[in-house]
Scaffold this motif. Sequence first.
Motif, PDB file in Angstrom:
ATOM      1  N   UNK A   1       0.820  -0.672  -0.234  1.00  0.00           N
ATOM      2  CA  UNK A   1       0.011  -0.001  -0.098  1.00  0.00           C
ATOM      3  C   UNK A   1       0.873   1.473  -0.038  1.00  0.00           C
ATOM      4  N   UNK A   2       1.452   1.334   1.114  1.00  0.00           N
ATOM      5  CA  UNK A   2       2.629   2.144   0.499  1.00  0.00           C
ATOM      6  C   UNK A   2       3.794   2.510  -0.170  1.00  0.00           C
ATOM      7  N   UNK A   3       3.813   1.168  -1.372  1.00  0.00           N
ATOM      8  CA  UNK A   3       5.163   1.784  -2.439  1.00  0.00           C
ATOM      9  C   UNK A   3       4.021   1.800  -3.240  1.00  0.00           C
ATOM     10  N   UNK A   4       2.634   1.814  -3.248  1.00  0.00           N
ATOM     11  CA  UNK A   4       2.161   2.150  -5.025  1.00  0.00           C
ATOM     12  C   UNK A   4       1.301   3.680  -4.292  1.00  0.00           C
ATOM     13  N   UNK A   5       1.081   4.096  -3.390  1.00  0.00           N
ATOM     14  CA  UNK A   5       1.072   5.475  -2.757  1.00  0.00           C
ATOM     15  C   UNK A   5       2.236   6.550  -3.460  1.00  0.00           C
ATOM     16  N   UNK A   6       3.542   6.372  -2.271  1.00  0.00           N
ATOM     17  CA  UNK A   6       4.028   7.497  -1.665  1.00  0.00           C
ATOM     18  C   UNK A   6       5.616   7.096  -3.325  1.00  0.00           C
ATOM     19  N   UNK A   7       5.869   5.655  -3.294  1.00  0.00           N
ATOM     20  CA  UNK A   7       7.057   5.055  -4.493  1.00  0.00           C
ATOM     21  C   UNK A   7       8.536   3.886  -4.031  1.00  0.00           C
ATOM     22  N   UNK A   8       8.527   3.250  -4.124  1.00  0.00           N
ATOM     23  CA  UNK A   8       9.656   2.583  -3.905  1.00  0.00           C
ATOM     24  C   UNK A   8      10.717   2.774  -3.086  1.00  0.00           C
ATOM     25  N   UNK A   9      10.962   3.747  -3.783  1.00  0.00           N
ATOM     26  CA  UNK A   9      12.498   4.572  -2.943  1.00  0.00           C
ATOM     27  C   UNK A   9      12.355   5.702  -2.213  1.00  0.00           C
ATOM     28  N   UNK A  10      10.923   5.922  -1.587  1.00  0.00           N
ATOM     29  CA  UNK A  10      10.353   6.731  -0.290  1.00  0.00           C
ATOM     30  C   UNK A  10      10.358   6.101   1.148  1.00  0.00           C
ATOM     31  N   UNK A  11       9.918   4.324   0.234  1.00  0.00           N
ATOM     32  CA  UNK A  11       9.744   3.289   1.727  1.00  0.00           C
ATOM     33  C   UNK A  11      10.436   2.722   1.940  1.00  0.00           C
ATOM     34  N   UNK A  12      12.222   2.325   1.202  1.00  0.00           N
ATOM     35  CA  UNK A  12      13.110   1.451   1.127  1.00  0.00           C
ATOM     36  C   UNK A  12      13.985   2.528   1.529  1.00  0.00           C
ATOM     37  N   UNK A  13      14.455   4.229   1.626  1.00  0.00           N
ATOM     38  CA  UNK A  13      14.819   4.540   2.360  1.00  0.00           C
ATOM     39  C   UNK A  13      14.251   5.624   3.664  1.00  0.00           C
ATOM     40  N   UNK A  14      13.402   5.035   4.189  1.00  0.00           N
ATOM     41  CA  UNK A  14      12.630   5.114   5.459  1.00  0.00           C
ATOM     42  C   UNK A  14      13.523   5.403   6.575  1.00  0.00           C
ATOM     43  N   UNK A  15      14.209   4.278   6.883  1.00  0.00           N
ATOM     44  CA  UNK A  15      15.366   4.038   7.597  1.00  0.00           C
ATOM     45  C   UNK A  15      16.878   4.409   7.233  1.00  0.00           C
ATOM     46  N   UNK A  16      17.069   4.757   6.436  1.00  0.00           N
ATOM     47  CA  UNK A  16      18.782   5.989   6.105  1.00  0.00           C
ATOM     48  C   UNK A  16      17.985   7.051   5.899  1.00  0.00           C
ATOM     49  N   UNK A  17      17.071   7.936   5.709  1.00  0.00           N
ATOM     50  CA  UNK A  17      16.629   9.282   5.882  1.00  0.00           C
ATOM     51  C   UNK A  17      16.714   9.425   7.519  1.00  0.00           C
ATOM     52  N   UNK A  18      16.003   8.679   8.244  1.00  0.00           N
ATOM     53  CA  UNK A  18      15.757   8.764   9.893  1.00  0.00           C
ATOM     54  C   UNK A  18      17.293   9.184  10.340  1.00  0.00           C
ATOM     55  N   UNK A  19      17.754   8.381  10.029  1.00  0.00           N
ATOM     56  CA  UNK A  19      19.833   7.882  10.337  1.00  0.00           C
ATOM     57  C   UNK A  19      19.906   9.089  10.575  1.00  0.00           C
ATOM     58  N   UNK A  20      19.854   9.455   8.767  1.00  0.00           N
ATOM     59  CA  UNK A  20      20.837  10.472   8.643  1.00  0.00           C
ATOM     60  C   UNK A  20      20.337  11.932   9.509  1.00  0.00           C
ATOM     61  N   UNK A  21      19.151  11.969   9.579  1.00  0.00           N
ATOM     62  CA  UNK A  21      18.416  13.084  10.250  1.00  0.00           C
ATOM     63  C   UNK A  21      19.359  13.062  11.816  1.00  0.00           C
ATOM     64  N   UNK A  22      18.828  11.522  12.673  1.00  0.00           N
ATOM     65  CA  UNK A  22      19.436  11.731  13.784  1.00  0.00           C
ATOM     66  C   UNK A  22      20.729  11.632  14.138  1.00  0.00           C
ATOM     67  N   UNK A  23      21.149  11.508  12.608  1.00  0.00           N
ATOM     68  CA  UNK A  23      23.132  12.161  13.007  1.00  0.00           C
ATOM     69  C   UNK A  23      22.906  13.433  12.988  1.00  0.00           C
ATOM     70  N   UNK A  24      22.284  14.347  12.000  1.00  0.00           N
ATOM     71  CA  UNK A  24      22.782  15.685  11.828  1.00  0.00           C
ATOM     72  C   UNK A  24      22.083  16.542  13.774  1.00  0.00           C
ATOM     73  N   UNK A  25      21.076  15.699  14.047  1.00  0.00           N
ATOM     74  CA  UNK A  25      20.697  16.000  15.882  1.00  0.00           C
ATOM     75  C   UNK A  25      21.657  15.335  16.661  1.00  0.00           C
ATOM     76  N   UNK A  26      21.878  14.709  16.020  1.00  0.00           N
ATOM     77  CA  UNK A  26      23.193  13.741  18.182  1.00  0.00           C
ATOM     78  C   UNK A  26      24.592  15.031  17.407  1.00  0.00           C
ATOM     79  N   UNK A  27      24.769  15.513  16.575  1.00  0.00           N
ATOM     80  CA  UNK A  27      26.042  16.467  16.217  1.00  0.00           C
ATOM     81  C   UNK A  27      26.014  16.931  17.129  1.00  0.00           C
ATOM     82  N   UNK A  28      24.659  17.831  17.052  1.00  0.00           N
ATOM     83  CA  UNK A  28      24.814  19.126  18.198  1.00  0.00           C
ATOM     84  C   UNK A  28      24.223  18.524  19.336  1.00  0.00           C
ATOM     85  N   UNK A  29      23.301  18.113  19.604  1.00  0.00           N
ATOM     86  CA  UNK A  29      22.355  17.555  20.931  1.00  0.00           C
ATOM     87  C   UNK A  29      23.751  16.880  21.753  1.00  0.00           C
ATOM     88  N   UNK A  30      24.341  17.080  23.170  1.00  0.00           N
ATOM     89  CA  UNK A  30      25.176  15.722  23.582  1.00  0.00           C
ATOM     90  C   UNK A  30      24.037  15.059  24.864  1.00  0.00           C
TER      91      UNK A  30
END
Length: 625
Positions: A339-368
Amino acid sequence: MLSVAKVQKRNSWRYYVRGVAFGDGRRPVGHSLKGAQEKAGLPPGVWMGRGLAALGLTAGQEVTERQMELVFGQGRHPDADRIERELLDDGADPETARLATVLGQPVEEIERRKATPLFALDFVFRPQASLIVLWALGDDRTRRVIERAHERAIDTVLRWLEDEVAETRWSSGRQRAKAPGLVVSRWRHFDNRDGFPLLHDHCLILNRAQRPDGTWYALDTVRLFQNVVAAGTLYTLAMTTEVCEELGLATVPREVTPGLRPVMEIAGVDSELIDWSATRREQMTPVLERITDNYVKKHKRLPGERGRSGLGWWAAQDTRREKKNPKPLEQLRAWWRASAILRFGKTMVDGLLERCRAAGKAIRARVGPVVDTALAAVDVAAIVFTVRNAFARRHVLAEARRHLLETLRGRAFTLGLDDYIADAALSRHSRQLTVPQKGRRTPAPDRLTYTADFAWPHRWWIAGTDGKPPRESSRYERARVASLALQNAIRDARILSSVRDGAPAATASAAARDDQNHDQAAPHAVDHPDRDAALTPAQQAAAVHAHQQAAMPEEYLEGRTTDPATWLNTPKNLALLAALTKASEARSRTIADGPQPQQPAAPDPASQRQHHTPPDQGRGSTPGH
């Protein structure tokens, strides 16, 4: 997140066995609970709590259908059939044998008093929407990490309830004692009634607890209800922290309702994915708007916090779907992914965890992983005072846990830091209202009521967006402004103190060495672990100040937050305000140019009475209003 419901009717166990225990579906007639669960691929219910030993049960043991009927349908021992049969074999009469298996007061006695017996409380635990999306669309390891954190957070909450909250009562509530343990049955659900992902557990807490003398009494359910918010914040904090630390993620605030508390979601989860999974909100929104309009027409005012909660429950009941046929988790996950792939595309669904880790890495770099306990205590006390005026320790503790989640953004913290911040807020910035009465029992610390002596923030108006008219600031927004104003005052005082002590200007942005309210050296405080050399007090304070500024959500750092007068002073908002003013003046001219109504005859001056209405002084003059 945590919600609570009562289990009251005598046939309530049928609803839970036939529906809740069967994935919130309809169990086929004639099928046993265990057989139906195995056929549908559903996990069985399990027992939890420290009170299981008194019933001959162990944690993790499966809950049978007969046990549900006996415990939550009749208020009897889960092994009552065997106990009753042995007593009958020993010559006891049937009534005596049956009463020997009853836990506490029999249901028949309660009903003879025209009272409704309360068998249990249904505590429903569920993660934030972004975590549910990650659980539904992530890989197997991500799913296992989230489920394990979910289960551990529930265990943490139940232990806290047993240690700090649970009490038994008797003599119509006049006598109380600490409950040694709770008896809980937990049931796992995977989806909502629309079939979309919604990981949540139903925990039925039995309204009985055994005292040291072996007798069973009812729980003080009022205390449980009073501590629901604190328990919910503990669950959210514990689960979010474990998932973020395990997967390298971080949190960001998401505003669900303007003016209310934001929800701390996982950074990197797209809002479109959250809306895709949150089908209930889409169904409830038009109904909630309609009943809210009816409320305003009837009461001539907007609903308060408790009123909004009641209207939300009403909207949820009006839009509740019929029960469905449950499906195994593997089948559901395959359908959700498709359902998610049909609505948003395979790239958006498969890259979900990597986008979250990238955003988390940026926040953790400035939040100790560091917390300024002095500023945290001020923040907690100011917000709770502005929202509630009079409060108890449970309110402060819940706000302390929210502060840790907002400030650390998913970072781990030292165990007990939430209690330390709450105690600091009560001891330094609060004033006790409860006065012990001579000759009466001294109230317990968690039953004391407090207030504070902060200045009561005045109300102001916030410019509307998307063509909406300006709205009045909420209590939470005023609380945020009051808190930041106090924190800025503390920072200014620290700067002046450091300058007087000769500290460099670059490091004079935090605390003085002798400031008794600055507890960064307290045993619960956490410093940056990657620093080799010990920092001076001024350097430590500067690092904490920088962390606080980095961790604070961006909308709290804008000038509009610390100066409410600037909220309208932007070109966009000024243009909206000018358009609204122009439209209002046009309507006024139309009314003025239209036919005027006939003036009534002037009343007799002698019959007139003088009525003086004082102007509105705001909440500042009457904080208890």
